[in-house]
Write a protein that holds these residues in place. Structure first.
Motif, short mmCIF file in Angstrom:
data_model
loop_
_atom_site.label_atom_id
_atom_site.label_comp_id
_atom_site.label_asym_id
_atom_site.label_seq_id
_atom_site.Cartn_x
_atom_site.Cartn_y
_atom_site.Cartn_z
N SER A 26 52.35 56.86 77.32
CA SER A 26 52.19 57.48 76.00
C SER A 26 51.20 58.64 76.12
N GLN A 27 51.04 59.35 75.05
CA GLN A 27 50.06 60.43 75.00
C GLN A 27 48.82 59.99 74.21
N THR A 28 48.66 58.69 74.04
CA THR A 28 47.59 58.14 73.22
C THR A 28 46.48 57.56 74.08
N TYR A 29 45.25 57.79 73.64
CA TYR A 29 44.06 57.23 74.29
C TYR A 29 43.66 55.93 73.60
N TYR A 30 43.15 55.00 74.40
CA TYR A 30 42.76 53.68 73.91
C TYR A 30 41.42 53.28 74.50
N LEU A 31 40.76 52.32 73.86
CA LEU A 31 39.60 51.68 74.46
C LEU A 31 40.09 50.87 75.66
N PRO A 32 39.32 50.83 76.75
CA PRO A 32 39.73 50.03 77.91
C PRO A 32 39.86 48.55 77.57
N GLY A 33 40.80 47.90 78.22
CA GLY A 33 41.04 46.47 78.03
C GLY A 33 42.48 46.23 77.66
N TRP A 34 42.83 44.96 77.54
CA TRP A 34 44.23 44.63 77.22
C TRP A 34 44.30 43.18 76.80
N THR A 35 45.52 42.65 76.79
CA THR A 35 45.74 41.27 76.38
C THR A 35 45.19 40.31 77.44
N HIS A 36 44.53 39.28 76.96
CA HIS A 36 44.02 38.31 77.93
C HIS A 36 45.11 37.29 78.25
N GLU A 37 44.96 36.68 79.41
CA GLU A 37 45.95 35.73 79.89
C GLU A 37 45.54 34.30 79.52
N ILE A 38 46.52 33.43 79.40
CA ILE A 38 46.26 32.03 79.10
C ILE A 38 45.31 31.45 80.14
N GLY A 39 44.29 30.74 79.68
CA GLY A 39 43.32 30.13 80.57
C GLY A 39 42.12 31.02 80.87
N GLU A 40 42.16 32.26 80.41
CA GLU A 40 41.06 33.20 80.62
C GLU A 40 40.22 33.30 79.35
N SER A 41 38.92 33.44 79.52
CA SER A 41 38.10 33.76 78.36
C SER A 41 38.28 35.25 78.06
N LEU A 42 37.91 35.67 76.88
CA LEU A 42 38.03 37.08 76.53
C LEU A 42 37.17 37.96 77.44
N THR A 43 35.96 37.51 77.74
CA THR A 43 35.10 38.33 78.60
C THR A 43 35.62 38.36 80.04
N ASP A 44 36.16 37.24 80.52
CA ASP A 44 36.76 37.25 81.86
C ASP A 44 37.95 38.20 81.91
N SER A 45 38.73 38.21 80.86
CA SER A 45 39.89 39.10 80.78
C SER A 45 39.44 40.56 80.81
N LEU A 46 38.43 40.87 80.02
CA LEU A 46 37.94 42.25 79.97
C LEU A 46 37.38 42.68 81.31
N TYR A 47 36.61 41.80 81.94
CA TYR A 47 36.07 42.10 83.27
C TYR A 47 37.20 42.39 84.26
N ARG A 48 38.22 41.53 84.26
CA ARG A 48 39.35 41.70 85.18
C ARG A 48 40.09 43.02 84.91
N GLU A 49 40.40 43.28 83.65
CA GLU A 49 41.14 44.49 83.30
C GLU A 49 40.38 45.75 83.71
N ILE A 50 39.09 45.79 83.44
CA ILE A 50 38.30 46.97 83.79
C ILE A 50 38.22 47.15 85.30
N TYR A 51 38.08 46.04 86.01
CA TYR A 51 38.03 46.14 87.48
C TYR A 51 39.37 46.62 88.04
N GLU A 52 40.47 46.08 87.52
CA GLU A 52 41.79 46.48 88.01
C GLU A 52 42.07 47.96 87.72
N GLU A 53 41.75 48.39 86.51
CA GLU A 53 42.11 49.74 86.10
C GLU A 53 41.14 50.82 86.57
#
Length: 140
Positions: A26-53
């Motif tokens: 897309s041509q749209t900007y977003y705050l970093p992060g995404w949907t968390h996975e089952i079994g993950e805490s929200l902060t674990d999800s955010l940490y993982r997403e930021i590290y991957e991206e």
């Protein structure tokens, strides 16, 4: 039928600017992060997403806002967390990112610069200001 999703987003602020990334589809900007996975805490999800991206090991500080979004026949809860290690986002090295292919551009924007780009949500700075006034939850 509608679906329910929870997303963890990073608020990375430096010199009155916010860090955003543009998704390649897309041509749209977003705050970093995404949907968390089952079994993950929200902060674990955010940490993982930021590290991957972005190849950055985020130092997640605190929850500053929760937004409810009703879009695309989905109910989305967006949890916004403040990130402390902002200088690590100044020079992203794509060779350290396993998911660099998911974004075209990632950098800091001032509130004025947001007027000239496609960004979601459009009221990022308003929510950030309210969080500084100790308003935790903003439902829209």
């Amino acid at each position: 039928m509608t679906s329910f999703e929870a997303k963890a987003r990073a608020i990375i602020l430096k010199d009155n600017k916010v860090f955003l990334s543009k998704w390649v589809k897309s041509q749209t900007y977003y705050l970093p992060g995404w949907t968390h996975e089952i079994g993950e805490s929200l902060t674990d999800s955010l940490y993982r997403e930021i590290y991957e991206e972005f190849g950055v090991k985020a130092e997640i500080d605190k929850l500053i806002a929760v937004r409810e979004l009703l879009i695309w026949e989905r109910n989305i809860l967006d949890f916004w967390f403040l990130v402390k290690n902002i200088d690590d986002f100044l020079n992203i090295d794509k060779s350290k990112c396993s998911h660099w292919f998911e974004w075209d551009d990632a950098r800091f924007f001032s509130e004025e610069e947001l007027e000239n780009i496609s960004v979601l949500p459009k009221d990022i700075f308003e929510i950030i200001r309210k969080s500084k006034e100790n308003v935790l939850v903003e439902l829209i």
